[in-house]
Scaffold this motif. Structure first.
Motif, PDB file in Angstrom:
ATOM      1  N   ILE A 273     113.859  -9.991  41.983  1.00 28.69           N
ATOM      2  CA  ILE A 273     114.936 -10.763  41.364  1.00 28.69           C
ATOM      3  C   ILE A 273     115.535  -9.985  40.194  1.00 28.69           C
ATOM      4  O   ILE A 273     116.753 -10.045  39.952  1.00 28.69           O
ATOM      5  CB  ILE A 273     114.406 -12.126  40.875  1.00 28.69           C
ATOM      6  CG1 ILE A 273     113.829 -12.927  42.058  1.00 28.69           C
ATOM      7  CG2 ILE A 273     115.520 -12.911  40.194  1.00 28.69           C
ATOM      8  CD1 ILE A 273     114.837 -13.221  43.137  1.00 28.69           C
TER       9      ILE A 273
ATOM     10  N   LEU B 242     119.469  -9.270  39.779  1.00 28.04           N
ATOM     11  CA  LEU B 242     120.211  -9.756  38.614  1.00 28.04           C
ATOM     12  C   LEU B 242     120.854  -8.607  37.849  1.00 28.04           C
ATOM     13  O   LEU B 242     122.011  -8.710  37.407  1.00 28.04           O
ATOM     14  CB  LEU B 242     119.272 -10.543  37.692  1.00 28.04           C
ATOM     15  CG  LEU B 242     118.793 -11.901  38.221  1.00 28.04           C
ATOM     16  CD1 LEU B 242     117.792 -12.522  37.258  1.00 28.04           C
ATOM     17  CD2 LEU B 242     119.972 -12.840  38.441  1.00 28.04           C
TER      18      LEU B 242
ATOM     19  N   SER C 224     123.811  -7.350  39.849  1.00 29.27           N
ATOM     20  CA  SER C 224     124.906  -8.313  39.785  1.00 29.27           C
ATOM     21  C   SER C 224     125.607  -8.246  38.438  1.00 29.27           C
ATOM     22  O   SER C 224     126.847  -8.319  38.357  1.00 29.27           O
ATOM     23  CB  SER C 224     124.379  -9.735  40.024  1.00 29.27           C
ATOM     24  OG  SER C 224     123.755  -9.830  41.295  1.00 29.27           O
ATOM     25  N   PHE C 225     124.829  -8.083  37.369  1.00 26.20           N
ATOM     26  CA  PHE C 225     125.415  -7.983  36.032  1.00 26.20           C
ATOM     27  C   PHE C 225     126.288  -6.735  35.912  1.00 26.20           C
ATOM     28  O   PHE C 225     127.389  -6.785  35.349  1.00 26.20           O
ATOM     29  CB  PHE C 225     124.300  -7.941  34.984  1.00 26.20           C
ATOM     30  CG  PHE C 225     124.810  -7.678  33.586  1.00 26.20           C
ATOM     31  CD1 PHE C 225     125.406  -8.691  32.844  1.00 26.20           C
ATOM     32  CD2 PHE C 225     124.691  -6.416  33.018  1.00 26.20           C
ATOM     33  CE1 PHE C 225     125.880  -8.438  31.562  1.00 26.20           C
ATOM     34  CE2 PHE C 225     125.169  -6.156  31.745  1.00 26.20           C
ATOM     35  CZ  PHE C 225     125.761  -7.184  31.015  1.00 26.20           C
TER      36      PHE C 225
ATOM     37  N   ILE D 279     121.334  -4.186  43.785  1.00 23.67           N
ATOM     38  CA  ILE D 279     121.203  -5.461  44.503  1.00 23.67           C
ATOM     39  C   ILE D 279     120.491  -5.232  45.833  1.00 23.67           C
ATOM     40  O   ILE D 279     119.568  -5.971  46.202  1.00 23.67           O
ATOM     41  CB  ILE D 279     122.583  -6.098  44.728  1.00 23.67           C
ATOM     42  CG1 ILE D 279     123.197  -6.522  43.390  1.00 23.67           C
ATOM     43  CG2 ILE D 279     122.473  -7.305  45.658  1.00 23.67           C
ATOM     44  CD1 ILE D 279     124.633  -7.007  43.498  1.00 23.67           C
TER      45      ILE D 279
END
Length: 281
Positions: A59, A63, A66-67, A98
């Motif tokens: 995860i 994350l 994605s950021f 990702i």
């Protein structure tokens, strides 16, 4: 061709198309850039995902990736700046992280490979273009003059094309029209060299190729990238001499990423042979 080799080949082609699309959108024909992006998106759907032992999803990587993607999009939209190579590599890094965080082994491996390519490019770009500039280290101008401009001018003179060096990065020629050409920035070929370094290191790390072979391939990739860039610059000289400035700029927009795709494909083929050799030992 195995699914794994097919996937790697598609990733390289997508990277070349992605780089070409960025160049077309910022310097060339926007319509061509959009078409290249669409082709790249289609090729991504052609990647074969074979079943295998699933890994634990990360995860944190998802994350983080994605950021990075969101931050890159927001920054470019907010600043209304044109999309450059560094922006493309930052976006590519986010997508790769990702993918590296997924539980599918094939997607994870592709993500790791992409993260090496984009991450190494970004680090080298920041060192050579940002840090050296902040420290007033004039590496880029020196490299452009002594390792790009002077060798290409000397070779062109051997073929009867008269070029006059008028500044550290500038030549003058009298062909179909009088032209002053600046050989600097992207003409240094460092972008392609950074990408090829990332490809070699990334493929070597993902496929666990011995360090000594990776170092040899690194030297080979750097030499090939350098020679390929000299050829590219000389093609621009020849085009400008016989056909003029507009024709040269058209060739300038398209030829770089095409040569990169060909060179990267050849180097990947050699690296795959090295991987098979190591596997058979």
């Amino acid at each position: 061709m195995t699914n794994e080799n097919k996937n790697i080949a598609i990733i390289l082609l997508v990277l070349a198309l992605f780089t070409g699309a960025t160049i077309e959108l910022s310097e060339g024909t926007p319509l061509v850039g959009v078409i290249l992006f669409l082709i790249a998106a289609f090729l991504i759907t052609r990647i074969d995902i074979s079943k295998g032992q699933e890994h634990r999803r990360s995860i944190a990587l998802i994350l983080l990736g994605s950021f990075i993607v969101l931050a890159d999009v927001v920054f470019n939209y907010g600043s209304q700046s044109s999309i450059g190579t560094l922006d493309s590599m930052t976006f590519f890094l986010g997508l790769s992280l990702i993918a590296a965080g997924m539980n599918s082994p094939q997607i994870k491996k592709m993500g790791q490979f992409g993260a090496y390519i984009s991450g190494i490019f970004i680090v080298l770009f920041l060192v050579f273009y940002t840090l050296f500039g902040a420290l007033n280290i004039d590496f880029l101008h020196i490299f452009d003059h002594y390792f790009v401009l002077l060798p290409t001018v000397a070779i062109m003179k051997l073929f009867g094309i008269p070029l006059e060096v008028v500044a550290i990065e500038t030549v003058r020629m009298s062909g179909v029209e009088e032209l002053t050409i600046i050989i600097g920035g992207p003409c240094s070929g460092l972008y392609s060299m950074f990408l090829l370094i990332g490809i070699v290191v990334g493929y070597g790390a993902v496929e666990k190729i011995p360090v000594n072979r990776i170092l040899f391939l690194l030297g080979f990739a750097i030499a090939v990238a350098y020679i390929a860039n000299l050829v590219r610059v000389m093609i621009l000289y020849i085009t400008a001499y016989f056909y003029g400035y507009d024709a040269m700029m058209t060739v300038h927009t398209h030829i770089g990423w095409m040569i990169f795709a060909a060179v990267a494909g050849a180097i990947m083929y050699i690296m795959d042979l090295q991987r098979r050799t190591v596997k058979d030992q």
